[in-house]
Structure formats: structure tokens, C-alpha cells
Enzyme design. Structure first.
Site, PDB file in Angstrom:
ATOM      1  N   TYR A  93      11.641  -3.080 -14.935  1.00  0.00           N
ATOM      2  CA  TYR A  93      12.019  -2.836 -14.058  1.00  0.00           C
ATOM      3  C   TYR A  93      11.899  -1.788 -13.099  1.00  0.00           C
ATOM      4  CZ  TYR A  93      16.547  -4.768 -12.505  1.00  0.00           C
ATOM      5  OH  TYR A  93      17.394  -5.000 -11.826  1.00  0.00           O
ATOM      6  N   ARG A 157      19.703 -10.178  -1.598  1.00  0.00           N
ATOM      7  CA  ARG A 157      19.716  -8.875  -1.694  1.00  0.00           C
ATOM      8  C   ARG A 157      19.383  -8.514  -2.971  1.00  0.00           C
ATOM      9  NH1 ARG A 157      22.188  -4.445  -2.983  1.00  0.00           N
ATOM     10  NH2 ARG A 157      23.262  -5.272  -5.134  1.00  0.00           N
ATOM     11  N   LYS A 175      15.919  -7.901 -15.786  1.00  0.00           N
ATOM     12  CA  LYS A 175      16.976  -7.414 -16.939  1.00  0.00           C
ATOM     13  C   LYS A 175      17.423  -7.866 -18.065  1.00  0.00           C
ATOM     14  CE  LYS A 175      19.971  -5.239 -13.355  1.00  0.00           C
ATOM     15  NZ  LYS A 175      20.886  -4.528 -13.242  1.00  0.00           N
ATOM     16  N   GLU A 246      23.903 -10.747 -10.374  1.00  0.00           N
ATOM     17  CA  GLU A 246      23.013  -9.762  -9.825  1.00  0.00           C
ATOM     18  C   GLU A 246      22.315  -9.761  -8.022  1.00  0.00           C
ATOM     19  OE1 GLU A 246      20.744  -6.042 -10.898  1.00  0.00           O
ATOM     20  OE2 GLU A 246      22.231  -7.079 -11.854  1.00  0.00           O
ATOM     21  N   ASP A 247      22.700  -9.120  -7.340  1.00  0.00           N
ATOM     22  CA  ASP A 247      21.750  -9.195  -6.073  1.00  0.00           C
ATOM     23  C   ASP A 247      21.914 -10.367  -5.521  1.00  0.00           C
ATOM     24  OD1 ASP A 247      20.578  -6.731  -7.537  1.00  0.00           O
ATOM     25  OD2 ASP A 247      18.864  -7.132  -7.227  1.00  0.00           O
ATOM     26  N   ASP A 270      25.758  -5.468 -10.162  1.00  0.00           N
ATOM     27  CA  ASP A 270      26.050  -4.402  -8.875  1.00  0.00           C
ATOM     28  C   ASP A 270      26.700  -3.726  -8.425  1.00  0.00           C
ATOM     29  OD1 ASP A 270      23.243  -5.716  -8.867  1.00  0.00           O
ATOM     30  OD2 ASP A 270      24.488  -7.257  -7.822  1.00  0.00           O
ATOM     31  N   ASN A 416      17.782   2.571  -5.370  1.00  0.00           N
ATOM     32  CA  ASN A 416      16.682   1.840  -5.525  1.00  0.00           C
ATOM     33  C   ASN A 416      15.680   0.519  -4.710  1.00  0.00           C
ATOM     34  OD1 ASN A 416      16.001   2.606  -8.048  1.00  0.00           O
ATOM     35  ND2 ASN A 416      17.834   0.894  -9.524  1.00  0.00           N
TER      36      ASN A 416
END
Length: 591
Positions: A93, A157, A175, A246-247, A270, A416
Site C-alpha cells: 500500500y 483522485r 486496501k 475509495e478515491d 477517505d 499521501n
């Protein structure tokens, strides 16, 4: 009683164990002489795999090696990950997964054997055929392996790297590996998904090796309509599946969570996960800062979905735990975005998610950057989710130290990967005279104080402390939804898992080496809270919690507690890799 998943149950692909296959079994399978004669135990396999991992020249090469290992010998992969978690987590990760995503189309053929199924790729132009895609997936997996947990992204993103399109698949894959490693979810029942809805990143549209569809992203109406078709099909095919968003880009992250959180079992890491893990660290930091909770002044740098999500959970904490009225608690927060401090009279149109924290008390004062905001706010806590590398420079860090003479400065550079982090642990230590209370989003090395030789360990506000136990708790208790109070209970529980030694050393999070134990504790607290709120649907856990109450906590005031009886049962249901080949052999081949 819900069945336990343990390492004694046969794996779904029982013979993918390589040189550990017993000699008598090789004879029965008619493969004698087709493989080397040595019969090894798993520890020898693990030593060889680790040797190969160490010989890889770059982190990306290590990532590729580990991906191939996971897709060819699942048991060995997770034995290696669990034995070297602190070392391997940054490979599978963050930060390495960021580079892996950027290069995903170029390395994809080398991550698994040809035609290996390692998730769903759902193109926008095939959304109307989603039932066929799901049927194809079902046909590719063994019976009884329907997914219980999925992580889904559209790659718009990714971390702090922007729009990576289909290349974002590395995030759901990574993940879910942490769900398994940290909280013992069954790896054969985890499903990574990427919505290949195009990309606005011209770099990938021009890349001849890019593997996603080559078109710009759809408008909002088309996006939400397509996503709805996918989610309805998934929940129809796999009822009760836990879905982690996610993202997604910030507007879509909030939009999806708002639309679906009360309709399906879903969670946005997030927004909710980042907020939860940072709240846990902040609870610990407040205890050590030497300043009363209501006297804190908290400055956020970055006002995207993660930043606002974190701040809202901190507000809830101040309201619930410290009995500060919501408006007063909200007034303890300031946000800096690309145009400076967010105010109601700044002159621009604010995105919907920024309005809640827009200042109305600034008069004619407008701060155009972080340096001006620092002088205006004089914060006790500085939290970065800006993805601006070195945003917390020497001047900013030194000034934070000067401002906070009455207490220790709280500095959380959370962006990150490492190339987007606002500062390093070493920089924060050096420029605050080693007084900083620190947590980062990415891993940094320990720091030795030159004057004393004391070794200080940086806190890492890594979401892997919270999303795996949330997923485990959701799988067990089967709540109808993931409420804010459930997330709050997770934060409280995580802050309670610190050992006496960790507290004495001033650490904000438990050591990563203990994460399986802390995940079990947090999942047990999640189950208790789900039952308290009347959300749990699994009768076994409802009865167990009611027979073993942990405290008098309520849905309005969760405390993150759990009973030993529930903890023991949670631990029994955590998957772990097998200790011997015999555990993985089907009955007809057992010796």
C-alpha cells in the site's frame, strides 16, 4: 452460531502450495518427478520468498513480486505479509502503491498469471451489461466464495496523485490486502473493483499502453446513473456485501456517500476512515498537549473530502466528549485552501462541502496563504491534507513551536504518498525542539534526538487502523448502515488500545506490529455499538452483546468499549494463513 473462518479450513485452491506438497500426495496426483523432490514446510518457503523480496532493487519491483506471489500462492503471501507487516505494508500500500498505480498499465501483465481474475474492470460503455459481467465473475470463482467485501474506485483522485483512470485499480487491490492482513477477512471473499469511466488525464489518453477506455470522464448525470446501475447490480448479486468507496473525486465522494449510506451497507474511507483514524490520534494528542480541549485552535491546510471529513469528526468528538456546543466547537476550526483561509465573504463561490467551516467572524481580514493564516489563527494544531510537498517548511514549523509555549504543538502532515507529505517527522522534530506531537499519513523512520540519544517513533495516522476492523465488524454484525456514532466508537476504541508503554513514550497510535490484536478490539467495539444502536441484524451477535454488556454507553455517547466474550468470538472469526500443508489439503488427499 455464525461459522468461524480459521486456518484449519481448506483453502479454495488447496494445491497452490508449491514445494510444501507432501510426497505421498504428489504420488496420488501423478506429479512425482515433475517438481523438485524436496518437501518443505511453510517456514522454508517463507524464508525463500523473503530472500527474493530483499533482492529486488526497487520498491516497485518488490510490489510486482508480491503481487505475483499473492496470485500464485495465497497462503505463502499472507504468511510473509503477517511476519513482516511493518516492512511490507508500505510496499503493498502507501507509498509504493502510488507508483504502482501510475505504472499500472505497464506492469499489469506481470502482476499475475495470464487470465487470472483479480477483480472487476467495469467500463462505462459496458455498464448496461453489468449483470453479464457479474455472471462472468461468479463463473470464475469456486462455489461458496461470493464476495463479502468490496473496495470500489473510479480512479479519479488516487491518493494525492490526481486522476489515474483505470490505473487506480491498484488502490482497491491494496486496501483489500490490508483488510485481510490487519483484520483477518477471508481473502477469497474480497473483490476489488474499478469503474473504468474514462480519464481527464491527457497523459494516459496519449499513452499507447494505457489499458482503460480512451475517453474523457462523463458529466455528473451520466456518472451517477452509471454508478447506480453498478451498485444495484452488485447488491442484488451479493446481498449484504460491505462496499467501501475509495478515491473518488471530492464532489462525487460526498455525493455517493450521501446518496447510498442509508440504503446499502457502505462506507467511504477517505471521508469516514481518515476522519476516524485522525480523531483517534487527536484524542491521544489532546491528552498530551497540556492544553484544555476547548482552548485548541485547529488549522487545516487542504479542504477536500478527507480534510472536511476529518474536521467534522473532530467537531463531533468535541461536542460528545467535552460537551462543547456545536457552534462553539465548529468555531475552533479554520481551513486554508488554494485561495487562502476559507471565509464566507472571500468573494468566490464555495463548494458545498466547504460551506460548513467557512468563517463568518473575520471582518475584512482575508489571509491569502498559510503563513498569513498562521499569524492570524495562532493554532495549537496544524493538520495537512493539502498534497503540497513541504507545505510545512522550516519557517512554518518553527513558528508553530514559538506560538505554542503553553503546550506542545500538534502537527499532522497527512497527505499521501511521501512525495506529497507536508513535512517529515525529522523536520517536525528538529524545528520544534523535539516537542511536536506528530502523526503522518505515510510512514517515516524513527528519529534519534541528538542531545539525548532518545529514539522517538512517529505516529502514523494510517487508515489501516480503522477500515479493516470496520469491515470485519460489518461482516459479523451485518448493520443496516454505518452511522457517524459507529465511526466515533471506532475512534474511541482505537485510542483506548494504546499500551501503557506506548502512552509512556508519548505515542499516538499502537505499534503496527500489534494491528491484528487492535483490529480485533476495535471490531468488538464496533459490534457492541451496532447492537446498542439497533443496527445489527445478525442475531448471534445481538444475543452475545446483550448477554455481555460492556458499559452503559448509548448511541448518542459511544465509548468504544467491548466485552471479553465478544472479543474472543471476534478473534475466532479472523482468517489466518495455514501453519501446515495438511490444513489445506482436501479430505481425499489428507494423509
Amino acid at each position: 452460531m455464525a461459522p468461524a473462518v480459521s486456518s484449519t479450513q481448506p483453502a479454495k485452491k488447496p494445491l497452490s502450495i508449491g514445494t510444501a506438497l507432501p510426497y505421498e500426495v504428489r504420488t496420488a496426483m501423478h506429479i512425482k518427478g515433475l517438481v523438485p523432490s524436496a518437501v518443505e514446510d511453510f517456514s522454508a518457503q517463507e524464508a525463500r520468498a523473503y530472500e527474493q523480496l530483499k533482492n529486488k532493487g526497487t520498491d516497485l519491483e518488490k510490489y510486482i513480486f508480491l503481487s505475483w506471489l499473492r496470485n500464485t500462492n495465497l497462503n505463502l503471501f499472507y504468511r510473509l505479509v503477517l511476519s513482516k507487516l511493518k516492512e511490507i505494508a508500505p510496499i503493498i500500500y502507501t507509498p509504493t502503491v502510488g507508483q504502482a498505480c501510475q505504472e499500472f498499465s505497464h506492469i499489469y501483465p506481470f502482476l499475475a498469471p495470464p487470465n487470472a481474475v483479480d477483480g472487476l474492470y467495469i467500463p462505462l460503455n459496458e455498464v448496461d451489461n453489468i449483470d453479464e459481467i457479474i455472471a462472468n465473475y461468479k463463473a470464475s470463482i469456486p462455489e461458496g466464495c461470493d464476495p463479502e467485501t468490496t473496495v470500489i474506485t473510479d480512479g479519479s483522485r488516487i491518493l494525492g496523485l490526481g486522476d489515474l483512470g483505470m490505473n487506480g485499480m491498484g488502490i482497491p487491490v491494496g486496501k483489500l490486502q490490508l483488510y485481510v492482513a490487519a483484520a483477518g477477512l477471508d481473502p477469497t471473499r474480497c473483490l476489488p473493483i474499478v469503474l473504468d469511466f474514462g480519464t481527464d488525464n491527457q497523459k494516459y489518453l496519449d499513452d499507447p499502453l494505457y489499458l482503460g477506455i480512451r475517453q474523457k470522464r462523463p458529466d455528473d448525470d451520466e456518472f451517477y446513473a452509471a454508478t447506480e446501475k453498478v451498485l444495484k447490480a452488485l447488491t442484488k448479486a451479493f446481498p449484504g456485501m460491505f462496499i467501501q468507496f475509495e478515491d473518488f473525486n471530492t464532489p462525487h465522494a460526498f455525493g455517493l456517500l450521501e446518496k447510498w449510506r442509508d440504503n446499502i451497507l457502505c462506507f467511504n474511507d477517505d471521508i469516514q476512515g481518515t476522519g476516524s483514524v485522525i480523531l483517534a490520534g487527536f484524542i491521544s494528542a489532546i491528552k498530551l498537549a497540556g492544553i484544555p480541549a476547548r482552548d485548541h485552535r485547529i488549522l487545516f491546510v487542504g479542504a477536500g473530502s478527507a480534510g472536511v471529513g476529518v474536521a467534522k469528526q473532530l467537531v463531533d468528538y468535541l461536542v460528545i466528549e467535552h460537551k462543547i456546543p456545536e457552534e462553539d466547537a465548529k468555531a475552533m476550526f479554520w481551513f486554508v485552501d488554494s485561495r487562502g483561509v476559507i471565509t464566507a465573504n472571500r468573494g468566490d463561490t464555495l463548494a458545498d462541502h466547504k460551506i460548513y467551516f467557512a468563517r463568518n467572524d473575520n471582518g475584512d481580514t482575508q489571509c491569502k496563504d498559510l503563513a498569513e493564516a498562521l499569524e492570524y489563527v495562532k493554532p495549537t494544531a496544524l493538520i495537512g491534507l493539502s498534497t503540497i510537498y513541504k507545505a510545512f517548511n522550516e519557517k512554518i514549523l518553527s513558528r508553530m513551536n514559538e506560538i505554542n509555549t503553553a503546550g506542545r504543538p500538534i502537527i499532522f502532515p497527512l497527505s499521501n504518498p511521501k512525495t506529497k507529505a507536508e513535512c517529515t517527522f525529522e523536520e517536525a522534530m528538529r524545528h520544534t525542539n523535539n516537542r511536536v506531537l506528530f502523526a503522518s499519513g505515510t510512514a517515516f523512520p524513527e528519529y534519534t534526538v541528538p542531545e539525548t540519544g532518545e529514539v522517538r517513533v512517529p505516529g502514523q495516522g494510517n487508515n489501516m487502523y480503522v477500515f479493516p476492523p470496520i469491515g470485519l465488524g460489518a461482516k459479523l454484525a451485518k448493520p443496516t448502515s454505518i452511522t457517524d456514532s459507529l465511526i466515533f466508537a471506532v475512534s474511541k476504541s482505537l485510542s483506548n488500545t494504546l499500551s501503557h508503554d506506548e502512552i509512556a513514550r508519548g505515542e499516538l497510535y499502537p505499534r503496527i506490529e500489534r494491528i491484528r490484536h487492535t483490529s480485533a478490539q476495535v471490531a468488538a467495539a464496533f459490534v457492541h455499538q451496532a447492537v446498542r444502536e439497533g443496527l445489527a441484524q445478525d442475531q448471534y451477535w445481538i444475543d452475545l452483546v446483550n448477554a455481555n454488556p460492556a458499559s452503559s454507553a448509548t448511541s448518542e455517547s459511544p465509548d468504544g468499549t467491548y466485552s471479553q466474550a465478544v472479543l474472543d468470538e471476534v478473534v475466532k472469526r479472523m482468517w489466518a494463513p495455514a501453519e501446515s500443508a495438511q490444513q489445506l489439503l482436501p479430505p481425499k488427499l489428507k494423509l
